[in-house]
Design a protein around this motif. Structure first.
Motif, mmCIF file in Angstrom:
data_model
loop_
_atom_site.group_PDB
_atom_site.id
_atom_site.type_symbol
_atom_site.label_atom_id
_atom_site.label_comp_id
_atom_site.label_asym_id
_atom_site.label_seq_id
_atom_site.Cartn_x
_atom_site.Cartn_y
_atom_site.Cartn_z
ATOM 1 N N VAL A 49 -37.087 -5.820 9.402
ATOM 2 C CA VAL A 49 -37.616 -5.106 10.569
ATOM 3 C C VAL A 49 -36.475 -4.679 11.488
ATOM 4 O O VAL A 49 -36.427 -3.526 11.939
ATOM 5 C CB VAL A 49 -38.648 -5.974 11.323
ATOM 6 N N LEU A 50 -35.544 -5.572 11.755
ATOM 7 C CA LEU A 50 -34.428 -5.249 12.656
ATOM 8 C C LEU A 50 -33.617 -4.065 12.129
ATOM 9 O O LEU A 50 -33.363 -3.095 12.852
ATOM 10 C CB LEU A 50 -33.526 -6.469 12.853
ATOM 11 N N VAL A 51 -33.221 -4.135 10.872
ATOM 12 C CA VAL A 51 -32.417 -3.052 10.291
ATOM 13 C C VAL A 51 -33.208 -1.743 10.271
ATOM 14 O O VAL A 51 -32.694 -0.680 10.631
ATOM 15 C CB VAL A 51 -31.923 -3.436 8.878
ATOM 16 N N THR A 52 -34.482 -1.819 9.889
ATOM 17 C CA THR A 52 -35.311 -0.610 9.814
ATOM 18 C C THR A 52 -35.482 0.025 11.188
ATOM 19 O O THR A 52 -35.356 1.245 11.330
ATOM 20 C CB THR A 52 -36.687 -0.932 9.202
ATOM 21 N N VAL A 53 -35.756 -0.779 12.202
ATOM 22 C CA VAL A 53 -35.934 -0.235 13.556
ATOM 23 C C VAL A 53 -34.637 0.404 14.053
ATOM 24 O O VAL A 53 -34.660 1.496 14.629
ATOM 25 C CB VAL A 53 -36.434 -1.327 14.533
ATOM 26 N N VAL A 54 -33.517 -0.244 13.817
ATOM 27 C CA VAL A 54 -32.234 0.318 14.261
ATOM 28 C C VAL A 54 -31.954 1.642 13.541
ATOM 29 O O VAL A 54 -31.541 2.630 14.169
ATOM 30 C CB VAL A 54 -31.082 -0.698 14.060
ATOM 31 N N VAL A 55 -32.201 1.690 12.230
ATOM 32 C CA VAL A 55 -31.969 2.930 11.474
ATOM 33 C C VAL A 55 -32.918 4.032 11.949
ATOM 34 O O VAL A 55 -32.495 5.173 12.180
ATOM 35 C CB VAL A 55 -32.104 2.687 9.954
ATOM 36 N N PHE A 56 -34.201 3.721 12.135
ATOM 37 C CA PHE A 56 -35.151 4.729 12.600
ATOM 38 C C PHE A 56 -34.814 5.193 14.013
ATOM 39 O O PHE A 56 -34.922 6.378 14.326
ATOM 40 C CB PHE A 56 -36.585 4.204 12.531
ATOM 41 N N PHE A 57 -34.391 4.265 14.866
ATOM 42 C CA PHE A 57 -33.982 4.624 16.229
ATOM 43 C C PHE A 57 -32.785 5.572 16.171
ATOM 44 O O PHE A 57 -32.782 6.618 16.827
ATOM 45 C CB PHE A 57 -33.637 3.367 17.033
ATOM 46 N N ALA A 58 -31.770 5.214 15.391
ATOM 47 C CA ALA A 58 -30.579 6.063 15.282
ATOM 48 C C ALA A 58 -30.944 7.439 14.730
ATOM 49 O O ALA A 58 -30.457 8.467 15.234
ATOM 50 C CB ALA A 58 -29.531 5.390 14.400
ATOM 51 N N ALA A 59 -31.801 7.475 13.722
ATOM 52 C CA ALA A 59 -32.226 8.754 13.139
ATOM 53 C C ALA A 59 -33.006 9.573 14.161
ATOM 54 O O ALA A 59 -32.840 10.802 14.254
ATOM 55 C CB ALA A 59 -33.063 8.518 11.891
ATOM 56 N N HIS A 60 -33.847 8.910 14.934
ATOM 57 C CA HIS A 60 -34.636 9.595 15.951
ATOM 58 C C HIS A 60 -33.725 10.152 17.051
ATOM 59 O O HIS A 60 -33.918 11.285 17.514
ATOM 60 C CB HIS A 60 -35.664 8.621 16.532
ATOM 61 N N VAL A 61 -32.748 9.373 17.456
ATOM 62 C CA VAL A 61 -31.796 9.836 18.472
ATOM 63 C C VAL A 61 -30.995 11.026 17.936
ATOM 64 O O VAL A 61 -30.808 12.030 18.638
ATOM 65 C CB VAL A 61 -30.862 8.687 18.924
ATOM 66 N N TYR A 62 -30.524 10.918 16.721
ATOM 67 C CA TYR A 62 -29.756 12.009 16.107
ATOM 68 C C TYR A 62 -30.594 13.289 16.052
ATOM 69 O O TYR A 62 -30.140 14.362 16.462
ATOM 70 C CB TYR A 62 -29.289 11.597 14.705
ATOM 71 N N ALA A 63 -31.813 13.162 15.547
ATOM 72 C CA ALA A 63 -32.687 14.331 15.437
ATOM 73 C C ALA A 63 -33.020 14.900 16.815
ATOM 74 O O ALA A 63 -33.045 16.120 17.002
ATOM 75 C CB ALA A 63 -33.969 13.961 14.683
ATOM 76 N N GLY A 64 -33.275 14.022 17.774
ATOM 77 C CA GLY A 64 -33.566 14.478 19.131
ATOM 78 C C GLY A 64 -32.389 15.194 19.768
ATOM 79 O O GLY A 64 -32.554 16.207 20.464
ATOM 80 N N THR A 65 -31.197 14.679 19.540
ATOM 81 C CA THR A 65 -29.986 15.308 20.073
ATOM 82 C C THR A 65 -29.804 16.698 19.476
ATOM 83 O O THR A 65 -29.568 17.680 20.199
ATOM 84 C CB THR A 65 -28.749 14.434 19.779
ATOM 85 N N LEU A 66 -29.920 16.790 18.149
ATOM 86 C CA LEU A 66 -29.791 18.094 17.499
ATOM 87 C C LEU A 66 -30.870 19.068 17.968
ATOM 88 O O LEU A 66 -30.597 20.239 18.211
ATOM 89 C CB LEU A 66 -29.868 17.945 15.979
ATOM 90 N N GLY A 67 -32.089 18.558 18.107
ATOM 91 C CA GLY A 67 -33.192 19.411 18.549
ATOM 92 C C GLY A 67 -32.971 19.958 19.952
ATOM 93 O O GLY A 67 -33.219 21.142 20.217
ATOM 94 N N ARG A 68 -32.474 19.117 20.855
ATOM 95 C CA ARG A 68 -32.207 19.562 22.221
ATOM 96 C C ARG A 68 -31.056 20.571 22.261
ATOM 97 O O ARG A 68 -31.098 21.548 23.001
ATOM 98 C CB ARG A 68 -31.916 18.371 23.117
ATOM 99 N N LEU A 69 -30.031 20.304 21.470
ATOM 100 C CA LEU A 69 -28.919 21.252 21.417
ATOM 101 C C LEU A 69 -29.380 22.598 20.855
ATOM 102 O O LEU A 69 -29.013 23.656 21.375
ATOM 103 C CB LEU A 69 -27.776 20.681 20.577
#
Length: 169
Positions: A49-69
């Motif tokens: 759960v810890l690894v999955t949440v961290v990976v999904f969070f990082a992926a979500h942040v990355y996608a959100g950053t790209l989307g905003r840019l």
């Protein structure tokens, strides 16, 4: 039950009322079911759960950053886009804390290992129900829509509890 009755700050309330927080709880529940069916131990579930949440969070942040840019043709700037994405996605991390604590209690043998996975799923389902209630309480004073929202939101956790029961029995 409102944010004020739960003594939730406005910022914390915004984070918990995000789609990311609700998605995070459902993601965690799914990972508990999957990790529990594969290995069965609280420690395995905690790590998964810890690894999955961290990976999904990082992926979500990355996608959100790209989307905003992309949406601003880069005018928003990398730092501002990244910080906005982190803020938007933080509900996913925050929502995972209670089940991770429960799984850690099982991994350290404070709670019986076999009880831990069920406890984490039940707590997640209850949290989903509370978030569903509070979300509607922000715009409706009537208890019927609040209850329907709580039940609907909790049903996602309930579906995963049923899945765990079917897988293990």
């Amino acid at each position: 039950m409102t944010d004020e009755q739960l003594h939730i700050t406005p910022r914390l309330g915004r984070i918990l009322m995000s789609e990311e927080a609700i998605y995070g709880l459902i993601l965690v529940s799914g990972m508990i079911v999957v990790s529990g069916s594969a290995h069965g131990s609280s420690l395995d579930a905690f790590i998964t759960v810890l690894v999955t949440v961290v990976v999904f969070f990082a992926a979500h942040v990355y996608a959100g950053t790209l989307g905003r840019l992309a949406a601003t043709d880069g005018h928003a700037g990398l730092r501002a886009s990244l910080m906005a994405a982190v803020h938007q996605s933080s509900g996913m991390l925050l929502a995972s804390v209670p089940p991770l604590i429960i799984l850690l209690l099982g991994a350290t043998r404070v709670i019986d290992d076999s009880t831990t996975l069920w406890a984490a799923l039940i707590v997640n389902t209850a949290l989903l129900g509370v978030l569903g209630w509070i979300a509607v309480a922000r715009w409706s004073t009537h208890w019927v829509p609040r209850l329907l929202s709580a039940l609907t939101t909790a049903a996602f956790g309930g579906a995963l509890i049923i899945l765990k029961a079917v897988i293990h029995h």
